[in-house]
Every structure is written in C-alpha cells, then in structure tokens.
Design an enzyme around this catalytic site. Sequence first.
Site, PDB file in Angstrom:
ATOM      1  N   CYS A 121       0.863  -1.184   0.000  1.00 15.17           N
ATOM      2  CA  CYS A 121       0.000   0.000   0.000  1.00 15.17           C
ATOM      3  C   CYS A 121       0.900   1.236   0.000  1.00 15.17           C
ATOM      4  O   CYS A 121       1.734   1.389   0.894  1.00 15.17           O
ATOM      5  CB  CYS A 121      -0.881  -0.016   1.242  1.00 15.17           C
ATOM      6  SG  CYS A 121      -1.638   1.595   1.558  1.00 15.17           S
ATOM      7  N   ASN A 155      11.155  -2.045  -7.718  1.00 15.68           N
ATOM      8  CA  ASN A 155      11.165  -2.775  -8.995  1.00 15.68           C
ATOM      9  C   ASN A 155       9.800  -2.644  -9.640  1.00 15.68           C
ATOM     10  O   ASN A 155       8.776  -2.955  -9.021  1.00 15.68           O
ATOM     11  CB  ASN A 155      11.466  -4.256  -8.759  1.00 15.68           C
ATOM     12  CG  ASN A 155      11.698  -4.988 -10.068  1.00 15.68           C
ATOM     13  OD1 ASN A 155      12.679  -4.726 -10.759  1.00 15.68           O
ATOM     14  ND2 ASN A 155      10.787  -5.864 -10.430  1.00 15.68           N
ATOM     15  N   GLU A 156       9.791  -2.144 -10.850  1.00 16.19           N
ATOM     16  CA  GLU A 156       8.554  -2.075 -11.628  1.00 16.19           C
ATOM     17  C   GLU A 156       7.360  -1.647 -10.784  1.00 16.19           C
ATOM     18  O   GLU A 156       6.371  -2.382 -10.658  1.00 16.19           O
ATOM     19  CB  GLU A 156       8.288  -3.415 -12.316  1.00 16.19           C
ATOM     20  CG  GLU A 156       9.359  -3.759 -13.334  1.00 16.19           C
ATOM     21  CD  GLU A 156       9.001  -4.959 -14.218  1.00 16.19           C
ATOM     22  OE1 GLU A 156       8.200  -5.797 -13.792  1.00 16.19           O
ATOM     23  OE2 GLU A 156       9.536  -5.030 -15.343  1.00 16.19           O
ATOM     24  N   CYS A 161      -3.869   0.496  -4.835  1.00 18.33           N
ATOM     25  CA  CYS A 161      -4.391   0.039  -3.556  1.00 18.33           C
ATOM     26  C   CYS A 161      -5.700   0.775  -3.284  1.00 18.33           C
ATOM     27  O   CYS A 161      -5.789   1.980  -3.461  1.00 18.33           O
ATOM     28  CB  CYS A 161      -3.383   0.304  -2.442  1.00 18.33           C
ATOM     29  SG  CYS A 161      -4.006  -0.204  -0.828  1.00 18.33           S
ATOM     30  N   CYS A 163      -7.397   0.568  -0.244  1.00 23.11           N
ATOM     31  CA  CYS A 163      -7.685   0.511   1.194  1.00 23.11           C
ATOM     32  C   CYS A 163      -8.328   1.820   1.654  1.00 23.11           C
ATOM     33  O   CYS A 163      -8.336   2.808   0.930  1.00 23.11           O
ATOM     34  CB  CYS A 163      -6.407   0.228   1.981  1.00 23.11           C
ATOM     35  SG  CYS A 163      -5.310   1.661   2.139  1.00 23.11           S
ATOM     36  N   CYS A 166      -6.031   4.792   1.406  1.00 24.84           N
ATOM     37  CA  CYS A 166      -5.834   5.285   0.041  1.00 24.84           C
ATOM     38  C   CYS A 166      -7.088   6.017  -0.445  1.00 24.84           C
ATOM     39  O   CYS A 166      -6.994   7.012  -1.164  1.00 24.84           O
ATOM     40  CB  CYS A 166      -5.460   4.137  -0.909  1.00 24.84           C
ATOM     41  SG  CYS A 166      -3.759   3.568  -0.655  1.00 24.84           S
ATOM     42  N   GLU A 315      16.311  -4.233 -18.142  1.00 23.30           N
ATOM     43  CA  GLU A 315      16.134  -5.685 -18.221  1.00 23.30           C
ATOM     44  C   GLU A 315      15.811  -6.074 -19.654  1.00 23.30           C
ATOM     45  O   GLU A 315      15.101  -5.353 -20.362  1.00 23.30           O
ATOM     46  CB  GLU A 315      14.954  -6.160 -17.358  1.00 23.30           C
ATOM     47  CG  GLU A 315      15.144  -6.065 -15.874  1.00 23.30           C
ATOM     48  CD  GLU A 315      13.909  -6.554 -15.120  1.00 23.30           C
ATOM     49  OE1 GLU A 315      13.151  -7.384 -15.671  1.00 23.30           O
ATOM     50  OE2 GLU A 315      13.689  -6.088 -13.992  1.00 23.30           O
ATOM     51  N   PHE A 365      12.846 -21.133 -15.142  1.00 24.49           N
ATOM     52  CA  PHE A 365      13.006 -21.406 -16.572  1.00 24.49           C
ATOM     53  C   PHE A 365      13.118 -20.127 -17.391  1.00 24.49           C
ATOM     54  O   PHE A 365      12.983 -20.149 -18.610  1.00 24.49           O
ATOM     55  CB  PHE A 365      11.843 -22.266 -17.083  1.00 24.49           C
ATOM     56  CG  PHE A 365      11.792 -23.618 -16.436  1.00 24.49           C
ATOM     57  CD1 PHE A 365      12.906 -24.447 -16.450  1.00 24.49           C
ATOM     58  CD2 PHE A 365      10.641 -24.059 -15.798  1.00 24.49           C
ATOM     59  CE1 PHE A 365      12.878 -25.695 -15.842  1.00 24.49           C
ATOM     60  CE2 PHE A 365      10.607 -25.301 -15.184  1.00 24.49           C
ATOM     61  CZ  PHE A 365      11.726 -26.126 -15.199  1.00 24.49           C
TER      62      PHE A 365
HETATM   63  C1  GLA Z   1      10.114  -8.229 -14.778  1.00 19.47           C
HETATM   64  C2  GLA Z   1      10.732  -8.159 -13.396  1.00 19.47           C
HETATM   65  C3  GLA Z   1      11.800  -9.167 -13.176  1.00 19.47           C
HETATM   66  C4  GLA Z   1      11.438 -10.498 -13.770  1.00 19.47           C
HETATM   67  C5  GLA Z   1      11.146 -10.316 -15.246  1.00 19.47           C
HETATM   68  C6  GLA Z   1      10.840 -11.604 -15.959  1.00 19.47           C
HETATM   69  O1  GLA Z   1      10.675  -7.391 -15.686  1.00 19.47           O
HETATM   70  O2  GLA Z   1      11.215  -6.877 -13.095  1.00 19.47           O
HETATM   71  O3  GLA Z   1      12.005  -9.288 -11.784  1.00 19.47           O
HETATM   72  O4  GLA Z   1      10.320 -11.009 -13.135  1.00 19.47           O
HETATM   73  O5  GLA Z   1      10.038  -9.490 -15.371  1.00 19.47           O
HETATM   74  O6  GLA Z   1      10.657 -11.406 -17.334  1.00 19.47           O
HETATM   75 ZN    ZN Z   2      -3.671   1.571   0.527  1.00 10.86          ZN
END
Ligand code: GLA
Ligand code: ZN
Length: 686
Positions: A121, A155-156, A161, A163, A166, A315, A365
């Site tokens: 959140c 990350n990303e 949220c 709640c 929010c 990435e 994988f």
């Molecule tokens: C995203 C995430 C990574 C991973 C890749 C897999 O970009 O940031 O941690 O999970 O996808 O493709």
């Molecule tokens: Zn929230």
Amino acid sequence: MTLQYGPINPKCPHFLHGGDYNPDQWTPDVWDQDMRLMKLAGCNAMSVGIFAWTALEPAEGRFEFGWLDTIMDKLADNGAFAVLATPSGARPAWMSRKYPEVLRVKENRVRNLHGLRHNHCPTSPVYRQKVGIINRRLAERYKDHPALLVWHISNEYGGECHCDRCQEAFRQWLRKRYNNDLDTLNHAWWTGFWSHTYTDFAQIESPAPHGEPSLHGLNLDWKRFTTDIAIDFYRGEIAPLRELTPDTPITTNFMGLYTGLNYQKFSRELDVVSWDSYPSWHQQGAESWRLGAQTAFVHDVNRCLRGGRPFMLMESVPSATNWVQHAKIKRPGMHITSSLNAVAHGSDTVQYFQWRKSRGGSEKFHGAVVDHCGHEHTRVFGEIAELGKQLARLDAVIGSGVAAEVAVVYDWENNWALNDAWGPKRGDKGYPATCQRHYESFWKAGVPVDVISMEDSFEGYKLLIAPMLYMVRPGVAERIEQFVKGGGVFVATYLTGIVDQTDLVFLGGWPGPLRKVLGIWAEEIDSLPPGETNCVVGADGNALGLGRSYEARDYCDLIHAESAEILATYGEGFYAGRPAVTVNAFGDGRAYYIASRNDQAFLDDFYGRLMADLAVRRPLEALVPQGVSVAVRTDGTREFLFVMNFTGDVQTIDLGPTAVTDMVSGQAVSGAITLPAFGSRVMQRG
Ligand code: GLA
Ligand code: ZN
C-alpha cells in the site's frame, strides 16, 4: 548543434552490460564463479538487492549487510559496478504479519495476503517508515563504495491500492484538484448522468467493478492519483539517498507502455529513465521483423521521456522468457541485434533479467546469462560474451542523442481516455498499435522519430503526427496551431479532438479545438467490425500522388471539408465519394486529416511522399530491404549508424560511396554490405 549528454555516471564512461543478480539466493562459492563468468561475458554492471529485504533485515530492526558488503567488494575488485536496488518491491513475511496495513487492498476491497511481490500500500505509514529505514541504512553503508553507480528504486512500480487510507488520500487529492468545490467536480465528471451527483466528498470511492466503473472523469482522476501517490512514495524512497549520495543517479525501472502509471509524468522525477524490454521474438512468422519496429517505438518513447537523454535498458532476456505461451529461444544473432536495437534508439546500457537462473521459484526457466549447467560453454553465453566485446568498442556512442525531424505524439492520458470510452467500440481502441504503425513508415526508411506527449515542445520538428488524439488538453490545440502557422506539417486522424482533460465532449462539432487548423468537421464515425472494410481512393490529380485504392478498416469518419482540400475519398458503401484524406493550408504550414484507419501501404505511401516533400534527412540514400532497420545516433559531430537485420534471410544494404568505419572491426566500409540472418553492424561516420 551538439547532442552530447555525457555518461549516466561519470564513474563509468562505458556501456553498462550486466543484469539482475541475486547472490543472496546462492552460497559464497558460487559468488566466485559469478565473478569469473562476469569477466568472461564482458559484464560490468550488476543490479543487486532488488528483492533482498529478508536477506538484509531477517527480523525487525536486525540488519545483515555482511553478504552485500562482500558482493560490493567483489564487484569493485572485478572492475564492475552495482546498480544498487532498494528492496521495497517485496517485503519480509514478518512485516506483513505484524503490520497487515502494508499489504494492498484490491478493487473488490479485500486485502491481499502476504505473497508475490509488488503488493504494498503506497500510503501505509508503516511501510513508508520501514522503507525509509532500510534505504537510509543502504545509503549510509555504501555511499562511498567504489562499486556504487546507480540507484535502482524498488522494482517495476505498479498496481493500485483501494484501502480506506488510500480512499481518504484520493479524496484529499480531489479536494485539492477541484479547489474543495464539489460543483466543479460534479461538472467535470458529468455526474448528473444516472443521478451520480456527489453531495459530500465522503461519498467518493475509487472505481470498482461492483461499484462505480462508468464515470470516465472519475476513472481518469483515479489513474492520475495512482501515479501521484506512486511518485509520492518514490520521493519518500529517494529522500535519504539524495541526502547521502547526491551524486549517484537514481532510476526506477519502467515497463514500456504499461498503462497503470503515467510515465510521462513519473519520469520527471528520475535522473535517468530505465525500462524492461521483453519482445517475444520469432513468434510472428514472416512479419517477425515488425516487432523490431514496435520495440524501437518503445525505446524512442523512453528516450523522449527525459527530453532525448539516453536511457537504460534495465532488463531484457538473454534468450527466452518463461511467461509467454510458447517460449521461443532467440535465433543465433537475434540477441545482439535486439540489444543493439535498444542502443540505436538511445540506450547506454544492455542489462538482463537475469544473471544466473534461479534454482527454484517461478522464474527458474526464465532466460539467464548463466544457465543451470553453471558454466560458460553455452550458445547463449557465447552470444552475450560476443556482445560484451562489441559494446566495449562503442564508448564513442555513450551520451549521444538522436536528431529527429519527425515526432509522433503518443500520450498516456489519451490512451487511458480512449480505452475507457464506451464507443465507438468497446474496450481497446488500438491506440499504441496505431501510433506504432504510423511510426513504422519512418522506421522502414531509417528516419529518426521522437515519440512525445502532447505536453512536450513541438519546436524544431518538420512533421508532427498525432494519431487518434481523442483527448485534447488545454493549450494543446493552440500550440498545434502555432506549430502549423510557423510552417510545420501536422497529421491527425479519425477519433481526434473529441474530449477535454476530464473526458467531457467538445461541443459544436469534432475535432473540437483542432477544427480550425484541420479545416474539417467530423460529423459521424463508423466503427466497422473485424473483417468489414471500405476503401480510400486518391482524388484526380491529388497533390500527394495517391494513385491506387487502399483498404480502410475499424474506423471511418464521415467528414466535411470546410477550408481543407480533398486528397482522397471513400470508395464504397453509402459514403462513397465523401472525403477520406484532406489537407488544410494554415499559416506557413499545412494540416492533414486521415479519416479512416487505412492499411500500411497507405501510410507508407503517404509518409513517403511527405518525407520527400519536406526533404526529411535519411541516413542512407538507397532503399533499405524490408525487415532491415537503419538507425542513427549522433553527438552533433559524429554519426553512429546501426544496421540491423530482423529477418531470417541474408540481406544486402547499400551504404553508399562514402566510407564509414565499422566500430567493431575498425575497418573502413562502403558500398554494398551483407548481413547474415538476424545480423547487425555498427558504423561511425564523420
Ligand atoms: C520483470 C521483473 C523481473 C522479472 C522479469 C521476468 O521485468 O522486473 O524481476 O520477473 O520481469 O521477465
Ligand atoms: Zn492503501
């Protein structure tokens, strides 16, 4: 004009090559192998700590940095750098259990359990406090470490949220936006419709499938709020980093054209833009090369988020991802070519998810530099090491830009509004794909394109293309008029000039505020189901030389040419003979309207003619074979020419009579060169 932005961090004036690295999942003996393999692969930058919160703080207030100290030291000893992450992308189980408020509440108002990642959140005071503490610890500990190069925030970021906290933050946000005035809000959202008028701010709730999904103004504002609260959270994350490491650039990794956050707004907060690019190569049969163009478009979006500055390919996958229906492995050559595609459009890095394939979990994988076999003798590793060698020869490219005379407007909020509209078709209106198809005509010709928002400056372009500009925010039409008056050429299409910034329809006829510059009135729009088509036929002696008949599908506007001249008309059905393509002279420039969604042949002919008329610079004289891309970066003096073959066949490209230098081999080349299947070359001239 110089176009040199400098390296991302002067500590490393080279391409960054590396990837997400999770040493916390492995034992120290593996770390030493990693360091050896990094050297062999020509890797110099590892993103560490992304999901390492439990390894860093196994119990509340008990911190363990020993393992990360070792990794940072090893990287530095190896001549490599850390793209050091803050761990907020996933939280320790102890935290979720003790403080359930850190977990997110879904649209259905049910709080998630602990699990997955990206599940926090953004308003939770506890979460913000915990993130602040760990981030400060990281900055204090590594601020003077030679390996610290770039901060990778969380990350990303994504998701929402719902709640109670929010919801309350949303209401506060709305009070501010509408000056505490419910009448203004009710008008903006047109709440009189279905008796949805609010009489108290407390009645307002975020959109929900079992509640209010149909107020488009509310939906837009909720998305705007979601972006703003993510930015606010991000500001909290970076505060200690800015304070303690003012010279270390900060980024957070974006997800291409992800619609959950307005990246055109969020990017203003970053020192350098980075994004995660996962095209699924080789899945589209004979049209596979088209994905090269679509991906280049997204690279250009990212380059333009910070006014043309180089970005980071944070990435990408060394071979195949694990989350597609059929995980096709990259064909020989494709890894280098797809990586150079990012570089050609402005990336100063090539980074991967992931360095070493995890042993368990859902990504075991997913492609990686180091496979489960644990050594370097694999096809994938070999190609990565080859790319590492090539990147090491490209230092001159670092910090250079792209000099574009053409801009395509791709606007986040416009996409939100278009896809939310219940009509003229439900759901996805194909806005990104349409922008990519317009862009493709230039990609085929090797002509650089900026991809910008409607708020960005239009100055300096010869040609400005705004497909499906459904939403026109205040001031934009005036700036477009200015642009055309000053001699610019503007192109608009069906579904343009329909609503304002709160999704209220412009009264008095479409394309609303763009009617004057386009010189047309769009009276009706026809939405054709899949398989149904019309056609567009060039008018006799039309100035664009449109000779043949082109297929029109999906959308056909029925327009009246007011001051505009008719260049083509519809060929079939009851609107045969009505205008389908027009041009309006306005000031020193002109404005085109394409009334229907026409086939690619139309776009290629149409833009081919405009490029010739406007003498748009193209890097090569000769035509480029289908499926081959020519792209160029420049620092204002030197040009860096990327030639990339996205087909499975050998291709011949004519470089022209003037010799250029192959940046990898150092040899002079001119005339015809051949590229193997999925092969590429980088050359310098000037
Ligand atoms: C995203 C995430 C990574 C991973 C890749 C897999 O970009 O940031 O941690 O999970 O996808 O493709
Ligand atoms: Zn929230």
